[in-house]
Design a protein around this motif. Structure first.
Motif, PDB file in Angstrom:
ATOM      1  N   ASP A  96       0.617  -1.367  -0.178  1.00 11.39           N
ATOM      2  CA  ASP A  96      -0.068  -0.012  -0.024  1.00 11.39           C
ATOM      3  C   ASP A  96       0.530   1.260  -0.026  1.00 11.39           C
ATOM      4  O   ASP A  96       2.009   1.314   0.522  1.00 11.39           O
ATOM      5  CB  ASP A  96      -0.890   0.108   1.079  1.00 11.39           C
ATOM      6  CG  ASP A  96      -1.980  -1.140   0.963  1.00 11.39           C
ATOM      7  OD1 ASP A  96      -2.033  -1.763   0.311  1.00 11.39           O
ATOM      8  OD2 ASP A  96      -2.763  -1.431   2.309  1.00 11.39           O
ATOM      9  N   GLY A  97       0.001   2.270  -0.667  1.00 13.80           N
ATOM     10  CA  GLY A  97       0.788   3.641  -0.549  1.00 13.80           C
ATOM     11  C   GLY A  97       0.125   4.581  -1.487  1.00 13.80           C
ATOM     12  O   GLY A  97      -0.558   4.158  -2.429  1.00 13.80           O
ATOM     13  N   LEU A  98       0.056   5.929  -1.341  1.00 14.03           N
ATOM     14  CA  LEU A  98      -0.450   6.849  -2.176  1.00 14.03           C
ATOM     15  C   LEU A  98       0.019   6.625  -3.518  1.00 14.03           C
ATOM     16  O   LEU A  98       1.565   6.628  -3.773  1.00 14.03           O
ATOM     17  CB  LEU A  98      -0.189   8.045  -1.715  1.00 14.03           C
ATOM     18  CG  LEU A  98      -0.995   8.634  -0.323  1.00 14.03           C
ATOM     19  CD1 LEU A  98      -0.714  10.023   0.164  1.00 14.03           C
ATOM     20  CD2 LEU A  98      -2.500   8.183  -0.483  1.00 14.03           C
ATOM     21  N   SER A  99      -0.678   6.911  -4.774  1.00 12.94           N
ATOM     22  CA  SER A  99      -0.004   6.808  -5.947  1.00 12.94           C
ATOM     23  C   SER A  99       1.224   7.659  -6.301  1.00 12.94           C
ATOM     24  O   SER A  99       2.217   6.959  -7.121  1.00 12.94           O
ATOM     25  CB  SER A  99      -1.310   7.015  -7.070  1.00 12.94           C
ATOM     26  OG  SER A  99      -1.815   8.333  -6.721  1.00 12.94           O
ATOM     27  N   PHE A 100       1.148   8.831  -6.105  1.00 13.05           N
ATOM     28  CA  PHE A 100       1.972   9.558  -6.578  1.00 13.05           C
ATOM     29  C   PHE A 100       3.185   9.546  -5.681  1.00 13.05           C
ATOM     30  O   PHE A 100       4.442   9.942  -6.007  1.00 13.05           O
ATOM     31  CB  PHE A 100       1.588  11.184  -6.262  1.00 13.05           C
ATOM     32  CG  PHE A 100       1.243  11.687  -4.942  1.00 13.05           C
ATOM     33  CD1 PHE A 100       2.055  12.115  -3.864  1.00 13.05           C
ATOM     34  CD2 PHE A 100      -0.034  11.465  -4.517  1.00 13.05           C
ATOM     35  CE1 PHE A 100       1.672  12.543  -2.565  1.00 13.05           C
ATOM     36  CE2 PHE A 100      -0.362  11.937  -3.133  1.00 13.05           C
ATOM     37  CZ  PHE A 100       0.635  12.330  -2.237  1.00 13.05           C
ATOM     38  N   ARG A 101       3.537   8.535  -4.676  1.00 11.74           N
ATOM     39  CA  ARG A 101       4.673   8.305  -3.800  1.00 11.74           C
ATOM     40  C   ARG A 101       5.076   6.814  -4.262  1.00 11.74           C
ATOM     41  O   ARG A 101       6.299   6.388  -3.734  1.00 11.74           O
ATOM     42  CB  ARG A 101       4.479   8.404  -2.481  1.00 11.74           C
ATOM     43  CG  ARG A 101       4.108   9.906  -2.178  1.00 11.74           C
ATOM     44  CD  ARG A 101       4.102  10.023  -0.571  1.00 11.74           C
ATOM     45  NE  ARG A 101       3.787  11.408  -0.134  1.00 11.74           N
ATOM     46  CZ  ARG A 101       3.182  11.735   0.953  1.00 11.74           C
ATOM     47  NH1 ARG A 101       2.862  10.710   1.988  1.00 11.74           N
ATOM     48  NH2 ARG A 101       3.311  12.858   1.431  1.00 11.74           N
ATOM     49  N   GLN A 149     -10.100   2.126  -3.606  1.00 13.14           N
ATOM     50  CA  GLN A 149      -9.631   2.326  -2.222  1.00 13.14           C
ATOM     51  C   GLN A 149      -8.487   3.104  -2.322  1.00 13.14           C
ATOM     52  O   GLN A 149      -7.291   2.816  -2.798  1.00 13.14           O
ATOM     53  CB  GLN A 149      -9.480   1.193  -1.418  1.00 13.14           C
ATOM     54  CG  GLN A 149      -8.988   1.407   0.041  1.00 13.14           C
ATOM     55  CD  GLN A 149     -10.174   2.263   0.948  1.00 13.14           C
ATOM     56  OE1 GLN A 149     -11.185   2.050   0.465  1.00 13.14           O
ATOM     57  NE2 GLN A 149      -9.479   2.747   1.995  1.00 13.14           N
ATOM     58  N   GLY A 150      -8.456   4.507  -1.702  1.00 15.09           N
ATOM     59  CA  GLY A 150      -7.263   5.225  -1.638  1.00 15.09           C
ATOM     60  C   GLY A 150      -6.165   4.572  -0.841  1.00 15.09           C
ATOM     61  O   GLY A 150      -6.447   4.092   0.020  1.00 15.09           O
ATOM     62  N   GLY A 151      -5.040   4.906  -1.365  1.00  9.55           N
ATOM     63  CA  GLY A 151      -3.868   4.059  -0.883  1.00  9.55           C
ATOM     64  C   GLY A 151      -3.532   2.793  -1.391  1.00  9.55           C
ATOM     65  O   GLY A 151      -2.575   1.995  -1.154  1.00  9.55           O
ATOM     66  N   GLN A 152      -4.386   2.191  -2.123  1.00  9.07           N
ATOM     67  CA  GLN A 152      -4.327   0.703  -2.720  1.00  9.07           C
ATOM     68  C   GLN A 152      -4.524   0.783  -4.174  1.00  9.07           C
ATOM     69  O   GLN A 152      -5.147  -0.003  -4.787  1.00  9.07           O
ATOM     70  CB  GLN A 152      -5.191   0.053  -1.723  1.00  9.07           C
ATOM     71  CG  GLN A 152      -5.003  -0.295  -0.727  1.00  9.07           C
ATOM     72  CD  GLN A 152      -5.972  -1.309   0.031  1.00  9.07           C
ATOM     73  OE1 GLN A 152      -7.061  -1.425  -0.317  1.00  9.07           O
ATOM     74  NE2 GLN A 152      -5.047  -2.349   0.587  1.00  9.07           N
ATOM     75  N   VAL A 153      -3.679   1.750  -5.062  1.00  8.62           N
ATOM     76  CA  VAL A 153      -4.134   1.661  -6.466  1.00  8.62           C
ATOM     77  C   VAL A 153      -3.639   0.528  -7.097  1.00  8.62           C
ATOM     78  O   VAL A 153      -4.128  -0.190  -8.182  1.00  8.62           O
ATOM     79  CB  VAL A 153      -3.496   3.094  -7.235  1.00  8.62           C
ATOM     80  CG1 VAL A 153      -4.316   4.257  -6.698  1.00  8.62           C
ATOM     81  CG2 VAL A 153      -2.038   3.135  -6.658  1.00  8.62           C
ATOM     82  N   ASN A 154      -2.516  -0.048  -6.308  1.00  7.21           N
ATOM     83  CA  ASN A 154      -1.883  -1.139  -7.123  1.00  7.21           C
ATOM     84  C   ASN A 154      -2.956  -2.365  -6.849  1.00  7.21           C
ATOM     85  O   ASN A 154      -3.088  -3.514  -7.823  1.00  7.21           O
ATOM     86  CB  ASN A 154      -0.457  -1.593  -6.777  1.00  7.21           C
ATOM     87  CG  ASN A 154      -0.310  -1.178  -5.428  1.00  7.21           C
ATOM     88  OD1 ASN A 154      -1.139  -1.072  -4.510  1.00  7.21           O
ATOM     89  ND2 ASN A 154       0.945  -1.316  -4.795  1.00  7.21           N
ATOM     90  N   TYR A 155      -3.057  -2.439  -5.465  1.00  6.51           N
ATOM     91  CA  TYR A 155      -4.062  -3.448  -5.096  1.00  6.51           C
ATOM     92  C   TYR A 155      -5.314  -3.447  -5.997  1.00  6.51           C
ATOM     93  O   TYR A 155      -5.876  -4.562  -6.354  1.00  6.51           O
ATOM     94  CB  TYR A 155      -4.167  -3.591  -3.775  1.00  6.51           C
ATOM     95  CG  TYR A 155      -4.950  -4.811  -2.953  1.00  6.51           C
ATOM     96  CD1 TYR A 155      -4.473  -6.055  -2.998  1.00  6.51           C
ATOM     97  CD2 TYR A 155      -6.387  -4.617  -2.732  1.00  6.51           C
ATOM     98  CE1 TYR A 155      -4.888  -7.227  -2.245  1.00  6.51           C
ATOM     99  CE2 TYR A 155      -6.959  -5.670  -2.176  1.00  6.51           C
ATOM    100  CZ  TYR A 155      -6.470  -6.935  -2.029  1.00  6.51           C
ATOM    101  OH  TYR A 155      -7.049  -7.835  -1.526  1.00  6.51           O
ATOM    102  N   ALA A 156      -5.945  -2.362  -5.917  1.00  3.24           N
ATOM    103  CA  ALA A 156      -7.262  -2.217  -6.556  1.00  3.24           C
ATOM    104  C   ALA A 156      -7.458  -2.504  -7.998  1.00  3.24           C
ATOM    105  O   ALA A 156      -8.221  -3.267  -8.704  1.00  3.24           O
ATOM    106  CB  ALA A 156      -7.668  -0.802  -6.513  1.00  3.24           C
ATOM    107  N   ALA A 157      -6.232  -2.223  -8.674  1.00  2.01           N
ATOM    108  CA  ALA A 157      -5.985  -2.423 -10.251  1.00  2.01           C
ATOM    109  C   ALA A 157      -6.049  -3.792 -10.292  1.00  2.01           C
ATOM    110  O   ALA A 157      -6.499  -4.188 -11.401  1.00  2.01           O
ATOM    111  CB  ALA A 157      -4.861  -1.837 -10.600  1.00  2.01           C
TER     112      ALA A 157
END
Length: 247
Positions: A96-101, A149-157
């Motif tokens: 997890d982490g914010l997408s821009f970071r 879900q914010g902070g999980q762009v990789n997992y959500a994708a």
């Protein structure tokens, strides 16, 4: 004994939802092969349970995110087992982490394990199912794959990708006797959710119409249904086990 006579392969079977699905499948009479990254005490427990229930449990060790690791193990398992009638693609990770970071490595690792790993295993197992014109494939997605879900762009994708993969594969295999469905759990109590701060858990619970978290047993029950002949006219569906969150 809803699964008596069936042979199932479950990825990510050493803990959490995967371990509970293996346990429930064994209780319902299935012979189970469980794939994990490394050997664990869970395998011994499941083997003992299988012996008590007159069936078997086999532990498989491979890195599902590494084609050179997982392919030979799954190919050998298909041959040794005589082929699987049920495949549950449960293995998954988070970074997890914010997408821009987010580091590119964290993006690629989650997609490689959660999505590409499912593709690699399914490609081998489904080929045998198609030849036999029978089988049930169950992919573990997530409510995050449906709603984000914010902070999980990789997992959500990765989990949204599994839904698209499920529906497309179901259309390829339906005429060949192979069903493909997905389960989208909501907030489920597992080792993965244990690390979530209590205030965040409270916020999540407030969004659930049933006002409680789900259990691994409830997800496993949905998997038993999809693996059994009770669901023989169901394919290309996403079943939410989420207490109403996705409504």
């Amino acid at each position: 004994m809803l699964l008596k006579g069936k042979t199932a392969l479950i990825t990510g079977a050493s803990r959490g939802i995967g371990k509970e699905m293996a346990r429930r499948f064994i209780e319902e009479g299935a012979a189970v092969w469980g794939l994990a990254t490394k050997s664990s005490e869970s395998a011994r427990e499941l083997a003992e349970l299988a012996a008590q229930n007159g069936t078997v449990y086999h532990e498989l060790i491979a890195d599902i995110g590494n084609p050179d690791s997982v392919r030979p193990v799954i190919e050998a398992a298909v041959k040794e087992s005589g082929g699987f009638s049920v495949l549950v693609n449960n293995a998954g990770i988070t970074r997890d982490g914010l997408s821009f970071r987010m580091k590119l490595e964290d993006w690629e690792t989650v997609l490689r394990v959660n999505l590409t790993g499912t593709f690699l295993v399914t490609q081998i197992v489904s080929s045998d199912m198609i030849r036999k014109r029978a089988g049930s494939i169950i992919n573990l997605s997530s409510i995050v794959g449906l709603h984000g879900q914010g902070g999980q762009v990789n997992y959500a994708a990765s989990k949204a990708g599994l839904i698209g993969y499920t529906k497309a594969l179901a259309k390829e295999t339906a005429g060949r006797g192979v069903r493909v469905n997905a389960i989208a759990p909501g907030f489920i109590l597992t080792e993965m959710t244990d690390v979530i701060p209590e205030d965040a858990k409270k916020t999540w619970l407030e969004t659930i119409p049933m006002k409680r978290a789900g259990t691994v047993q409830e997800v496993a029950n949905a998997a038993v249904f999809l693996a059994s002949d009770l669901s023989e006219y169901i394919t290309a569906q996403v079943i939410g086990v989420d207490g109403g969150m996705g409504a």
